[in-house]
Design a protein around this motif. Structure first.
Motif, PDB file in Angstrom:
ATOM      1  N   LEU A  66       0.842  -1.197   0.000  1.00 61.95           N
ATOM      2  CA  LEU A  66       0.000   0.000   0.000  1.00 61.95           C
ATOM      3  C   LEU A  66       0.872   1.240   0.000  1.00 61.95           C
ATOM      4  O   LEU A  66       1.984   1.227   0.540  1.00 61.95           O
ATOM      5  N   ARG A  67       0.354   2.304  -0.563  1.00 67.35           N
ATOM      6  CA  ARG A  67       1.022   3.592  -0.437  1.00 67.35           C
ATOM      7  C   ARG A  67       0.941   4.016   1.034  1.00 67.35           C
ATOM      8  O   ARG A  67      -0.072   3.751   1.696  1.00 67.35           O
ATOM      9  N   PRO A  68       1.950   4.696   1.530  1.00 66.46           N
ATOM     10  CA  PRO A  68       1.895   5.146   2.929  1.00 66.46           C
ATOM     11  C   PRO A  68       0.645   5.974   3.236  1.00 66.46           C
ATOM     12  O   PRO A  68       0.046   5.827   4.307  1.00 66.46           O
ATOM     13  N   GLY A  93      13.311  -4.179  10.174  1.00 66.77           N
ATOM     14  CA  GLY A  93      13.366  -5.162   9.095  1.00 66.77           C
ATOM     15  C   GLY A  93      12.032  -5.828   8.816  1.00 66.77           C
ATOM     16  O   GLY A  93      11.971  -6.871   8.172  1.00 66.77           O
ATOM     17  N   TYR A  94      10.931  -5.209   9.260  1.00 62.57           N
ATOM     18  CA  TYR A  94       9.603  -5.799   9.092  1.00 62.57           C
ATOM     19  C   TYR A  94       8.888  -5.310   7.845  1.00 62.57           C
ATOM     20  O   TYR A  94       7.921  -5.936   7.405  1.00 62.57           O
ATOM     21  N   ALA A  95       9.323  -4.177   7.305  1.00 61.01           N
ATOM     22  CA  ALA A  95       8.672  -3.620   6.116  1.00 61.01           C
ATOM     23  C   ALA A  95       9.719  -2.878   5.292  1.00 61.01           C
ATOM     24  O   ALA A  95      10.751  -2.451   5.822  1.00 61.01           O
ATOM     25  N   ILE A  96       9.434  -2.755   4.014  1.00 60.90           N
ATOM     26  CA  ILE A  96      10.288  -1.959   3.126  1.00 60.90           C
ATOM     27  C   ILE A  96       9.394  -1.099   2.243  1.00 60.90           C
ATOM     28  O   ILE A  96       8.222  -1.409   2.041  1.00 60.90           O
ATOM     29  N   ARG A  97       9.995  -0.029   1.763  1.00 60.12           N
ATOM     30  CA  ARG A  97       9.313   0.810   0.769  1.00 60.12           C
ATOM     31  C   ARG A  97       9.976   0.540  -0.569  1.00 60.12           C
ATOM     32  O   ARG A  97      11.190   0.475  -0.665  1.00 60.12           O
ATOM     33  N   GLU A  98       9.139   0.383  -1.595  1.00 53.68           N
ATOM     34  CA  GLU A  98       9.640   0.176  -2.946  1.00 53.68           C
ATOM     35  C   GLU A  98       8.907   1.134  -3.877  1.00 53.68           C
ATOM     36  O   GLU A  98       7.816   1.593  -3.548  1.00 53.68           O
ATOM     37  N   PRO A  99       9.475   1.432  -5.012  1.00 56.00           N
ATOM     38  CA  PRO A  99       8.803   2.336  -5.958  1.00 56.00           C
ATOM     39  C   PRO A  99       7.458   1.750  -6.403  1.00 56.00           C
ATOM     40  O   PRO A  99       7.324   0.546  -6.593  1.00 56.00           O
ATOM     41  N   ALA A 106       5.776   7.841  -6.334  1.00 54.34           N
ATOM     42  CA  ALA A 106       5.213   7.315  -5.089  1.00 54.34           C
ATOM     43  C   ALA A 106       5.921   6.023  -4.692  1.00 54.34           C
ATOM     44  O   ALA A 106       6.632   5.409  -5.489  1.00 54.34           O
ATOM     45  N   SER A 107       5.677   5.621  -3.455  1.00 51.50           N
ATOM     46  CA  SER A 107       6.241   4.353  -2.994  1.00 51.50           C
ATOM     47  C   SER A 107       5.130   3.485  -2.423  1.00 51.50           C
ATOM     48  O   SER A 107       4.046   3.965  -2.099  1.00 51.50           O
TER      49      SER A 107
END
Length: 159
Positions: A66-68, A93-99, A106-107
């Motif tokens: 999801l988008r933030p 280390g529980y979540a990452i943001r990706e393009p 957006a991420s």
């Protein structure tokens, strides 16, 4: 739960409930019961993260990346609050943001394998606590609980 017998606990009423307000006593009694049950489950199976972080991570695990801003809206928090929550999830280390492939500006927030395992572990441990408590109920109480589930789901608005 309290040390009261189940029948006494079920008969608890809210003092000074306003009879002019329909359902006020029911709402207050439900609120107290949910708060006590939530506290019991959290005490018996504590989470490794705070409530907001676990809730946000669970939403990402259940609904996918999801988008933030969309995550903040789903969780009912402001964007700055969600940014702080996400920073903690990323640091752990529980979540990452990706393009976002649909919009390079957006991420998307995605749960890592560790994040998914954490949520499944929390759900399992907390579900275990609830299963043990439900098993201790009488057959009649379990049937009443089962019958109440559709109404409880309706209260959440999650159809």
């Amino acid at each position: 739960m309290s040390d009261k017998p189940a029948t006494a606990a079920a008969a608890d009423t809210v003092p000074d409930a306003d009879p002019a307000e329909p359902y006020a006593a029911d709402a207050a009694a439900l609120f107290v019961a949910m708060a006590r049950l939530n506290r019991l489950v959290r005490r018996k199976a504590p989470a490794q993260l705070g409530h907001s972080a676990v809730a946000a991570l669970a939403t990402v695990v259940w609904f996918g990346p999801l988008r933030p801003s969309d995550l903040a809206a789903r969780e009912g928090v402001s964007a700055p609050t969600m940014t702080r929550v996400l920073s903690g999830l990323e640091a752990g280390g529980y979540a990452i943001r990706e393009p976002d492939p649909a919009d390079g500006r957006a991420s998307l927030v995605r749960a890592t394998a560790e994040g998914v395992a954490l949520i499944k572990g929390n759900r399992s441990a907390r579900s275990r606590v609830l299963r043990e408590r439900i098993a201790a109920l009488t057959a009649e109480q379990r049937a009443a609980l089962r019958a109440a589930l559709p109404a409880l789901h309706a209260l959440t608005g999650d159809d």
